[in-house]
Design a protein around this motif. Structure first.
Motif, short mmCIF file in Angstrom:
data_model
loop_
_atom_site.label_atom_id
_atom_site.label_comp_id
_atom_site.label_asym_id
_atom_site.label_seq_id
_atom_site.Cartn_x
_atom_site.Cartn_y
_atom_site.Cartn_z
N ALA A 86 0.82 -1.20 0.00
CA ALA A 86 0.00 0.00 0.00
C ALA A 86 0.86 1.27 0.00
O ALA A 86 0.33 2.38 -0.02
N ALA A 87 2.19 1.12 0.04
CA ALA A 87 3.06 2.30 0.12
C ALA A 87 3.07 3.08 -1.20
O ALA A 87 2.92 2.49 -2.27
N ASP A 91 9.02 6.95 -7.48
CA ASP A 91 9.49 6.29 -8.71
C ASP A 91 10.88 6.79 -9.10
O ASP A 91 11.60 6.12 -9.83
N THR A 116 13.95 4.52 -9.22
CA THR A 116 14.12 3.64 -8.05
C THR A 116 13.74 2.22 -8.48
O THR A 116 13.22 2.02 -9.57
N ASP A 118 11.38 -1.02 -8.38
CA ASP A 118 9.96 -1.29 -8.14
C ASP A 118 9.87 -2.43 -7.12
O ASP A 118 10.20 -3.57 -7.43
N LEU A 120 7.20 -3.80 -5.41
CA LEU A 120 6.16 -4.78 -5.75
C LEU A 120 6.52 -5.56 -7.01
O LEU A 120 6.38 -6.78 -7.06
N GLY A 135 -1.37 -5.56 -4.73
CA GLY A 135 -0.85 -4.21 -4.94
C GLY A 135 -1.95 -3.18 -4.87
O GLY A 135 -3.14 -3.51 -4.83
N PHE A 136 -1.57 -1.93 -4.87
CA PHE A 136 -2.51 -0.82 -4.99
C PHE A 136 -2.20 -0.07 -6.28
O PHE A 136 -1.06 -0.09 -6.75
N ALA A 138 -2.93 3.81 -7.66
CA ALA A 138 -3.50 5.14 -7.54
C ALA A 138 -3.50 5.75 -8.93
O ALA A 138 -2.43 5.99 -9.49
N GLU A 139 -4.67 5.95 -9.49
CA GLU A 139 -4.75 6.41 -10.88
C GLU A 139 -5.57 7.70 -10.97
O GLU A 139 -6.44 7.96 -10.13
N LYS A 150 -0.97 -3.13 -14.30
CA LYS A 150 -0.06 -3.30 -13.15
C LYS A 150 -0.19 -4.69 -12.56
O LYS A 150 0.81 -5.34 -12.20
N1 CTP Z 1 5.26 0.19 -5.96
C1 CTP Z 1 6.41 -0.32 -5.36
N2 CTP Z 1 7.64 0.22 -5.64
C2 CTP Z 1 7.76 1.25 -6.51
C3 CTP Z 1 6.59 1.81 -7.12
C4 CTP Z 1 5.37 1.24 -6.83
O1 CTP Z 1 6.29 -1.27 -4.56
N3 CTP Z 1 8.97 1.76 -6.74
C5 CTP Z 1 3.97 -0.44 -5.69
C6 CTP Z 1 3.00 0.41 -4.86
O2 CTP Z 1 3.15 0.15 -3.49
C7 CTP Z 1 1.65 -0.05 -5.39
C8 CTP Z 1 1.94 -0.44 -6.84
O3 CTP Z 1 3.34 -0.66 -6.93
O4 CTP Z 1 1.20 -1.21 -4.73
C9 CTP Z 1 1.52 0.54 -7.88
O5 CTP Z 1 2.11 1.77 -7.63
P1 CTP Z 1 1.97 2.97 -8.65
O6 CTP Z 1 2.87 4.07 -8.22
O7 CTP Z 1 0.51 3.24 -8.89
O8 CTP Z 1 2.51 2.25 -9.96
P2 CTP Z 1 3.80 2.36 -10.80
O9 CTP Z 1 4.21 0.97 -11.12
O10 CTP Z 1 4.80 3.25 -10.15
O11 CTP Z 1 3.23 2.94 -12.15
P3 CTP Z 1 3.04 4.43 -12.69
O12 CTP Z 1 3.82 5.33 -11.79
O13 CTP Z 1 3.58 4.34 -14.08
O14 CTP Z 1 1.55 4.66 -12.66
#
Ligand code: CTP
Length: 211
Positions: A86-87, A91, A116, A118, A120, A135-136, A138-139, A150
């Motif tokens: 949920a964090a 990016d 950074t 990813d 998840l 996962g979560f 946020a759109e 995702k």
């Molecule tokens: N997440 C993660 N590590 C990251 C980025 C995202 O673990 N560096 C996880 C978040 O905790 C969430 C999921 O991935 O559960 C989706 O995060 P989101 O920021 O919406 O997706 P992104 O993959 O970063 O896609 P975008 O920014 O292109 O929408």
């Protein structure tokens, strides 16, 4: 069940007094951790800085940066049966952290950012996690399509999607309205308090973990 929950924002330092972060309050992740502990699970909450109290009966591992979040999850996820991400992980992070406070000079300044990891997206293939993975997403547009992308890309069993362009729900609000996006179907849930929603989501993810 043993479960890991990531929550809150990450904080990426620029220099000794400045940082990049985001609007995540941590409320949804903390509500999930509290609900999971009340339902008798063993919960590890890995969280960036928030103003929230640590829920009773939850093990707590504080982190600040996306890299620290990655390392903490990589070290712990092997012991878990269920993981909920949920964090709001940054990016991008400043390519260099200045040792001294940056002094102002010209009319413009540029900070170079690098991607950074990813967290998840690394759970399945890099960390070898075999449990239920949630996962979560946020759109602000095409919520279901983006969330399904995702879900499939990151090897999730479920992505909990919400529309952060709505000001009455999401990020800093105490209510949320989410859609459960599975690899092959979706289910829209009614708007509810994050606490009620957390209890319902725990029932849903328990069923997923047991199936
Ligand atoms: N997440 C993660 N590590 C990251 C980025 C995202 O673990 N560096 C996880 C978040 O905790 C969430 C999921 O991935 O559960 C989706 O995060 P989101 O920021 O919406 O997706 P992104 O993959 O970063 O896609 P975008 O920014 O292109 O929408």
């Amino acid at each position: 069940m043993k479960l890991l929950i990531t929550a809150g924002p990450t904080v990426e330092p620029i220099d000794p007094v400045r940082y990049l972060t985001n609007r995540s309050s941590g409320k949804m992740g903390y509500a999930l951790a509290a609900a999971a502990a009340k339902r008798g699970h063993s919960v590890l909450l890995i969280s960036g800085p928030t103003s929230l109290e640590i829920p009773e009966g939850v093990d707590y591992l504080p982190i600040e940066t996306a890299e620290e979040m990655y390392q903490a999850v990589a070290a712990q996820i092997g012991k878990m049966e269920l993981a909920i991400f949920a964090a709001a992980v940054a990016d991008y992070t400043p390519a260099k952290v200045a040792e001294q406070k940056i002094k102002k000079s010209g009319e413009e300044m540029t900070i170079t950012l690098t991607r950074t990891k990813d967290v998840l997206g690394s759970a399945r293939e890099v960390m070898g996690f075999k449990g239920a993975l949630i996962g979560f997403a946020a759109e602000t547009e095409n919520v279901i399509d983006n969330a399904r992308g995702k879900c499939l890309r990151k090897g999730c069993d479920l992505v909990i999607a919400n529309d952060v362009s709505r000001r009455d729900i999401g990020f800093d609000s105490s209510e949320n309205q989410v859609t459960l996006v599975y690899p092959d179907r979706e289910e829209v849930l009614p708007q509810d308090s994050k606490e009620h929603l957390a209890f319902h989501l725990m029932e849903v993810v328990e069923d997923l973990a047991e199936s």
